[in-house]
Structure formats: structure tokens, C-alpha cells
Design an enzyme around this catalytic site. Structure first.
Site, PDB file in Angstrom:
ATOM      1  N   LYS A 263       0.834  -1.201   0.000  1.00 52.70           N
ATOM      2  CA  LYS A 263       0.000   0.000   0.000  1.00 52.70           C
ATOM      3  C   LYS A 263       0.871   1.254   0.000  1.00 52.70           C
ATOM      4  CE  LYS A 263      -3.619  -2.187   2.826  1.00 52.70           C
ATOM      5  NZ  LYS A 263      -4.609  -2.798   1.968  1.00 52.70           N
TER       6      LYS A 263
ATOM      7  N   GLU B 297      -3.207   7.066   7.478  1.00 52.67           N
ATOM      8  CA  GLU B 297      -4.063   7.823   6.572  1.00 52.67           C
ATOM      9  C   GLU B 297      -5.069   8.619   7.359  1.00 52.67           C
ATOM     10  OE1 GLU B 297      -6.200   5.079   4.110  1.00 52.67           O
ATOM     11  OE2 GLU B 297      -4.458   4.632   2.884  1.00 52.67           O
TER      12      GLU B 297
ATOM     13  N   HIS C  90     -14.742  -4.202   7.423  1.00 54.52           N
ATOM     14  CA  HIS C  90     -13.942  -3.889   6.240  1.00 54.52           C
ATOM     15  C   HIS C  90     -13.962  -4.989   5.186  1.00 54.52           C
ATOM     16  CE1 HIS C  90     -12.683  -0.467   8.498  1.00 54.52           C
ATOM     17  NE2 HIS C  90     -12.081  -1.202   9.408  1.00 54.52           N
TER      18      HIS C  90
ATOM     19  N   ARG D 234      -5.415  -8.544  -9.279  1.00 60.97           N
ATOM     20  CA  ARG D 234      -6.022  -9.854  -9.539  1.00 60.97           C
ATOM     21  C   ARG D 234      -7.490  -9.651  -9.876  1.00 60.97           C
ATOM     22  NH1 ARG D 234      -9.172  -9.965  -4.981  1.00 60.97           N
ATOM     23  NH2 ARG D 234      -8.276  -8.866  -3.208  1.00 60.97           N
TER      24      ARG D 234
HETATM   25  P1  ADP Z   1      -7.634  -4.301   2.866  1.00 57.65           P
HETATM   26  O1  ADP Z   1      -6.527  -4.442   1.860  1.00 57.65           O
HETATM   27  O2  ADP Z   1      -7.291  -4.891   4.208  1.00 57.65           O
HETATM   28  O3  ADP Z   1      -8.954  -4.711   2.346  1.00 57.65           O
HETATM   29  P2  ADP Z   1      -8.151  -1.508   2.263  1.00 57.65           P
HETATM   30  O4  ADP Z   1      -7.102  -0.498   2.291  1.00 57.65           O
HETATM   31  O5  ADP Z   1      -8.616  -2.012   0.939  1.00 57.65           O
HETATM   32  O6  ADP Z   1      -7.699  -2.743   3.190  1.00 57.65           O
HETATM   33  O7  ADP Z   1      -9.406  -0.983   3.065  1.00 57.65           O
HETATM   34  C1  ADP Z   1     -10.506  -1.787   3.340  1.00 57.65           C
HETATM   35  C2  ADP Z   1     -11.695  -0.940   3.757  1.00 57.65           C
HETATM   36  O8  ADP Z   1     -11.355  -0.117   4.873  1.00 57.65           O
HETATM   37  C3  ADP Z   1     -12.163   0.033   2.699  1.00 57.65           C
HETATM   38  O9  ADP Z   1     -13.053  -0.546   1.812  1.00 57.65           O
HETATM   39  C4  ADP Z   1     -12.829   1.097   3.547  1.00 57.65           C
HETATM   40  O10 ADP Z   1     -14.112   0.670   3.948  1.00 57.65           O
HETATM   41  C5  ADP Z   1     -11.955   1.151   4.774  1.00 57.65           C
HETATM   42  N1  ADP Z   1     -10.939   2.208   4.634  1.00 57.65           N
HETATM   43  C6  ADP Z   1      -9.710   2.082   4.093  1.00 57.65           C
HETATM   44  N2  ADP Z   1      -9.032   3.251   4.140  1.00 57.65           N
HETATM   45  C7  ADP Z   1      -9.849   4.134   4.731  1.00 57.65           C
HETATM   46  C8  ADP Z   1      -9.731   5.518   5.088  1.00 57.65           C
HETATM   47  N3  ADP Z   1      -8.630   6.226   4.868  1.00 57.65           N
HETATM   48  N4  ADP Z   1     -10.784   6.109   5.699  1.00 57.65           N
HETATM   49  C9  ADP Z   1     -11.897   5.410   5.969  1.00 57.65           C
HETATM   50  N5  ADP Z   1     -12.062   4.117   5.657  1.00 57.65           N
HETATM   51  C10 ADP Z   1     -11.062   3.480   5.054  1.00 57.65           C
END
Ligand code: ADP
Length: 667
Positions: free
Chosen positions: A124, A208, A243, A299
Site C-alpha cells: 500500500k 491515513e 472492512h 487480480r
Molecule cells: P484491505 O486491503 O485490508 O482490504 P483496504 O485499504 O482495501 O484494506 O481498506 C478496506 C476498507 O477499509 C475500505 O473498503 C474502507 O471501507 C476502509 N478504509 C480504508 N481506508 C480508509 C480511510 N482512509 N478512511 C476510511 N475508511 C477506510
């Protein structure tokens, strides 16, 4: 790397995965004329993907580490079967650069991006750095190399609370913590690092800005090895629990045409930054106004079917064509958005018990037909076992329609027509979710499910008159069918309605609720059902999966499954799980105490368990009857002496016939 070695024509494809995605990939590969090779673990010997493939190779023990995650075994399986290419599906090794490289080194085509692209986008932090350079909007945050406490805490202060601490290597929502104030930061980092280390072997963190009540919007992209890169519109995946996505739809009902073009252009820019080849997804969070890049998945995703339904493109076919080294068959302006699609993930889990996974044998598996805009991607069949080793997703039910409202109705109907028994599923929860007024109105954010959990997991309504009647009708219906199936049975002569007016009493209960009683009157005239003071005339006409029940002149369709003493009904009022209180008294004190040992239902004597003249304790077994393929044991109603047995093994006995006589011991 040599491009012709990376992407070239092949005829045999190994699918390094299991469950619905392995089945999904096999289906398209077969349609393209490819030979398919499945791999499986010891727990999956009889799994559906193994049955579907042309060949299958055992990898090793059930544990994923010993089977589906074992790179050496996978390469060896390809060698053994002459496979020339590997499709990784999603999950398992699908985003593992080491695996992509091992495939390349073994001379296999990896259906996906190169190891280099995966490494660049897989972290990330690294991908955010790339996106920053490419000018893609990011959530404000810190994704630097330095990981000391002082740096992280300074970064969090600068971003401003609340912040999200995230594992750079993260996935599936693990290694992620919301931090609302400065003093919560240090402990959150410690625990997120611990989780990330255990899950990904990498505890680097990024920070973040936490977007409050965000939406999740993502764009499907696909690139070929000739420099063409397309976006295939966006998906909205805001309905999440912890999530993890639960419902996904395309297009996003939140975006207008201009916003759609903006987010798709940002996604193309993001993927273009690494000259991406293969299918991938660029994920964004949105505060309702702007979208911010969060990560890229290199993917195919679980939710790819909604994109397929609105574009008419088979993404697996395109993945394979890209892997063949072909150019993408369409240009960006030839990609059309048609209608709306929505998907629900069916899991073996119990929403009322904190979504605890449910394992066991699937005794009933009825899914709706794939007509009228419905698509089913399943990885299980009736009789299959859901093991505790892997993800508990059983299938996806996907609906397409010209409009979102109709797509939701179709999905709901599809879920209502889905009957899975033997294990607990989240189907009622999914129905409650997609028909929630706020979901229909798209008034949601990623915290919606958590907040509405009580409503979404509310107990089913209590069974009413219709359901009690339907329960009796279901039992009678099965008895009738069993009787018809057994030639030379006395049912042939008597039919299921013996001469003379007779009665049968039934009691049903939901959970530990009170027993509800209903009596069936049958005989020479029309049959009736009596509940309290009410007497209702009824008839049943069997049909596939259930019957039509006509009650006081109103016909209504009932779906029914009987599993031992558990009755599952679907009526116009919804789903009902009823327990048929054991008519033999095995579970209810009330029945022990009645002094006659008689057949409460018509059946066959299959065992005599006590000898005449012996002393019996209260509850001691006397004989076993088989009714509707279920064995039921009749027990002594009180302590005493077994005076006589009035039947023998093999006798077919009518309801009410006395089978044994116990003389009370006189206490
Ligand atoms: P993972 O790879 O573990 O799935 P992600 O970065 O894709 O993690 O985030 C998964 C979920 O977490 C997102 O779909 C969203 O709902 C929440 N999320 C991620 N980043 C943020 C953020 N900066 N603020 C609020 N929610 C977030």
C-alpha cells in the site's frame, strides 16, 4: 523478461484455487476449448471444482499452508499434468509475486500481471508513492520508510485525528486500526503491527486520514501486453462488515456521469503508472464528494460478475486472451454500460452468533434457476461438506436488471428462492440488508451494517396460522410422496386417508419458544386443520420444492424442506424455521406419562429393544419405528414391567395402534 515467454498461447490451464472461483474459471476456460487441471487438498477430495475439471491433482493436507499456498507442490502439479499456464483466482497466492516468478521460472504462463508489477502495486505504501507521482488523488497520509514512534506520531498529528493506521502489506481488513486521539496512537500501532506480522510477515505501517462514514468505490481495469489499458466502469462496495465486502453493485448509484468519468480516468492513470497487464482493481474511498486512492488489487476480485453483467464482457475470457498475448478486443469508447447489477455473498455463517462460521454437510442445496436476470456462481453442491479450513463463502447470487430498483427486487427474489440446509447461512441477513429502506435509497456508508446489526439480524416473525397449516401440509406431503414411492406398501390400499374420521395432533416450536398446537382431521370428508377454535378446509398439490396449499379457498405457494425434526418453510410471509416437537415424547416430559405405547404416526417397526417380562425404568427404550425415513424410539412412560409386545420387526402399523403394554410398578 521475455514478453513471448510471459504471455503466449496455451492449451492446458491449471487453476491454483478452490471453491466458486475455481469453478468460475473452469467454466470459461472450458468454453474456450482449454483443458483444465484442478488442484485440491485432502479436505477437498470430493469438492465441486475437482469434479468439474478435466484432471485434478492432490496437493497435500487440508491446511492451506500445506496445499493451496504451497508453491512447490503447485508447480509440481503443473509439471505432472502438462499444464502450461496457471490461473491463481483470488485470495491464496493470487497476489504473491514469488508465486508469479516461480511460474515464470518453470516456464508457465501466469494469468495475471508480472511479479514486478505485483511488487510495485502490492504494498500500500509503495503504490501510494507511485500514485502520488502519477497525480492520482490520495487520502492525506504518511507512507514513508521510517517506522519509528516519533515519526509515526508526528505524521498522525500533522494529518489530524481521526487517522487510520494500516499495515502496508495488509489485506482483508487485517492490521488496521482507527485512532481517534493522540493518546490512542501508540497502543494501536503496537497491536496493528502484531496482527500484521502474524498475518503477512511484514509489520510496516502507513497512516491515513480516516474518512468518516466513507463509501468504497473501485474501478475494474484490464491491460494487455501491447500497451492497451481499459477501465470497465466502477463498482460500489460500501456495504461492508469489518472492512469486508458483503454486497457489491455496478455502476455506483452515488456517482453521476461526470464523476464516473473522473474516477475511471484516475484508475487508468493509476494502472498506467506501472504499464499494468491483466485484470486489476483500483480502490478508492469517497467522502461523498471526492474520491481518494487507497490501494490496487492485482487480480480478479470476488465481485467481478457485477462488472461482467453491465458490460457483457467475460473477464476471465479477457484475462486468458491477455495471457495468450492477444490485444484487448475492444477500445475504451466501445465499452458500454448497460443496466445495473448487484451481488450478494452467501456465507456459511451465523449472523445471530456474531457471524460465527458454520461447518458441516450441506443436506439441502436449492438455488434459483439462472433466468430472469439471475446468475449464480457457486462452489458447492448438495451433499458437499463445508470444512473449517477455508473461507466460508459458498456462492454468490447476482442479479441484473435495467434499473437498480428492479435489480434489487430480482436479487431479493433470488435469495428468497435459495434454500440451503444442514449448515447455517447468512441468507436471511442478506435479504434483510438489501431490502432495508436505506439501502434501497443508497443512504449508506461503510459503517451501515455495524450500526443496523440489530435490525438486520432480528428474529424471524412468529409463525402464524398459514405457517402452522403449511408445516402440517409439508409433513403430509412428504408422507404421501414416500407412500407413493413404495410399491406394495399398505398405503396403496389405504391411501394416506384411512376410512373413518381420524385425528392427528402436531406441535411446533420456534427455538425455545412455546409449543403451538394444530390438529389434522381427515377421513371420509374433506380434510381440515384445527388451530384453537378455528377449523380450516385445506388441500395440497405437490410441486417442485414444495407444494401449493389451498386454505379456505386461497391458494398459496409454499417451499418446504424437512430435515429430521426441523422444518424449513417459505411462505408469502417470509422464512420460518420450525421444530416439530417429537411426537414420540423423546424430548418432552409431557409425553412421557401418557400410558399407552401406541404408534403416534403410521410407520414400520424396525427394532424391538426390550423383552416381555423385563423390568423397565421410566424412559427405557422398548421399540423403534421408522417414519418418513426417520427412526423414532418409543420409551416406557413410567417404571414398570413390560407385559407384552404387540408387534414384531417388519410390521407396518397404523397411527394409534397399541404396540406394547407396560404395567406400572405401583409407586
Ligand atoms: P484491505 O486491503 O485490508 O482490504 P483496504 O485499504 O482495501 O484494506 O481498506 C478496506 C476498507 O477499509 C475500505 O473498503 C474502507 O471501507 C476502509 N478504509 C480504508 N481506508 C480508509 C480511510 N482512509 N478512511 C476510511 N475508511 C477506510
Amino acid at each position: 523478461m521475455d514478453r513471448s515467454k510471459l504471455y503466449r498461447r496455451f492449451r492446458t490451464l491449471l487453476i491454483a484455487n478452490r471453491g466458486e472461483i475455481a469453478c468460475r474459471v473452469i467454466r470459461t476456460a472450458r468454453a474456450m476449448g482449454l483443458r483444465t487441471v484442478a488442484v485440491y487438498s485432502e479436505a477437498d477430495r470430493d469438492a465441486m471444482h475437482v469434479a468439474l475439471a478435466d484432471e485434478a491433482v492432490l496437493l497435500g493436507p487440508a491446511r492451506a499452508r500445506d496445499s493451496y499456498l504451497n508453491i512447490e507442490r503447485l508447480i509440481e502439479a503443473a509439471r505432472k499434468t502438462g499444464a502450461e499456464a496457471v490461473h491463481p483466482g483470488y485470495g491464496f497466492l493470487s497476489e504473491n509475486a514469488e508465486f508469479a516468478r516461480a511460474c515464470y521460472d518453470a516456464g508457465l504462463v501466469f494469468v495475471g500481471p508480472t511479479a514486478g508489477m505485483m511488487t510495485a502495486m502490492g504494498s500500500k505504501s509503495g503504490s501510494k508513492e507511485l500514485m502520488e507521482k502519477a497525480g492520482v488523488p490520495l487520502v492525506p497520509g504518511y507512507h514513508g520508510e521510517a517506522q519509528d514512534d516519533a515519526t509515526l506520531s508526528k505524521a498522525a498529528d500533522k494529518i489530524g485525528f481521526p487517522v487510520l493506521v494500516k499495515a502496508s502489506a495488509g489485506g482483508g481488513g487485517r492490521g488496521m486500526r482507527i485512532v481517534r486521539s493522540a493518546d490512542e496512537l501508540a497502543p494501536a500501532i503496537v497491536s496493528a503491527k502484531r496482527e500484521a506480522k502474524a498475518a503477512f510477515g511484514d509489520d510496516r505501517m502507513l497512516i491515513e486520514k480516516y474518512v468518516d462514514n466513507p463509501r468504497h468505490i473501485e474501478v475494474q481495469i484490464i491491460g494487455d501486453s501491447h500497451g492497451n489499458l481499459l477501465s470497465l466502469f466502477e463498482r460500489e462496495c460500501t456495504l461492508q462488515r469489518r472492512h469486508q465486502k458483503v454486497i457489491e453493485e455496478a455502476p455506483s448509484p452515488t456517482l453521476n456521469a461526470a464523476q464516473r468519468e473522473t474516477v475511471c480516468a484516475a484508475a487508468r492513470k493509476a494502472a498506467g503508472a506501472v504499464n499494468y497487464v491483466g485484470a486489476g482493481t483500483i480502490e478508492f474511498v469517497s467522502d461523498g464528494k471526492d474520491v481518494f486512492f487507497i490501494e490496487m488489487n492485482t487480480r480478479l476480485q470476488v465481485e467481478h460478475p457485477v462488472t461482467e453483467l453491465i458490460t457483457g464482457i467475460d473477464l476471465v475470457e479477457w484475462q486468458l486472451r491477455v495471457a495468450f498475448g492477444e490485444a484487448l478486443p475492444l477500445k475504451q469508447d466501445e465499452i458500454r454500460l448497460n443496466g445495473h447489477a448487484i451481488e450478494a455473498r452467501v456465507y456459511a455463517e451465523n449472523p445471530t452468533k456474531n457471524f460465527m462460521p458454520s461447518v458441516g454437510r450441506i443436506s439441502t442445496w436449492r438455488l434459483p434457476a439462472e433466468t430472469g436476470g439471475l446468475r449464480i456462481d457457486a462452489g458447492y453442491r448438495e451433499g458437499d461438506t463445508v470444512s473449517p479450513y477455508y473461507d466460508a463463502m459458498l456462492a454468490k447470487v447476482i442479479a441484473w436488471a435495467p434499473t437498480r430498483d428492479v435489480a434489487i427486487e430480482r436479487l431479493n427474489r433470488g435469495l428468497e428462492e435459495t434454500d440451503v440446509r444442514g449448515i447455517v447461512t447468512n441468507i436471511p441477513f442478506l435479504s434483510a440488508l438489501i431490502t432495508h429502506p436505506k439501502v434501497r435509497a443508497n443512504a449508506i456508508d461503510t459503517g451501515f451494517i455495524e450500526r443496523e446489526l440489530a435490525v438486520l439480524t432480528a428474529a424471524a416473525p412468529a409463525p402464524g396460522e398459514l405457517e402452522l397449516c403449511a408445516a402440517v401440509a409439508a409433513i403430509v406431503n412428504v408422507e404421501r410422496q414416500t407412500a407413493q414411492a413404495e410399491a406394495n406398501s399398505p398405503w396403496q390400499t389405504f391411501g394416506w386417508q384411512p376410512v373413518g374420521r381420524r385425528q392427528r395432533s402436531f406441535a411446533f416450536r420456534v427455538g425455545h419458544g412455546p409449543e403451538q398446537k394444530i390438529t389434522l382431521n381427515y377421513g371420509s370428508g374433506p380434510s381440515t386443520l384445527v388451530i384453537g377454535e378455528r377449523e380450516l378446509a385445506f388441500t395440497i398439490a405437490a410441486k417442485d420444492g414444495g407444494f401449493d396449499l389451498t386454505l379456505d379457498g386461497v391458494k398459496s405457494s409454499v417451499a418446504a424442506v424437512i430435515d429430521g425434526h426441523e422444518l424449513y418453510l417459505r411462505t408469502r410471509n417470509g422464512r420460518f424455521d420450525l421444530h416439530w416437537v417429537d411426537p414420540f415424547g423423546g424430548e418432552s416430559e409431557e409425553h412421557v406419562g401418557e400410558d399407552k405405547i401406541a404408534a403416534p404416526l403410521p410407520g414400520t417397526v424396525v427394532a424391538v429393544l426390550a423383552e416381555e417380562g423385563t423390568k423397565l425404568e421410566k424412559g427405557a427404550p422398548i421399540l423403534t419405528l421408522e417414519v418418513m425415513k426417520m427412526e423414532q424410539t418409543l420409551r416406557a412412560p413410567y417404571a414398570g414391567v413390560l407385559k407384552s409386545i404387540k408387534c414384531k420387526v417388519g410390521d407396518i402399523v397404523q397411527e394409534g395402534v397399541e404396540l406394547a403394554l407396560v404395567e406400572p410398578s405401583g409407586e
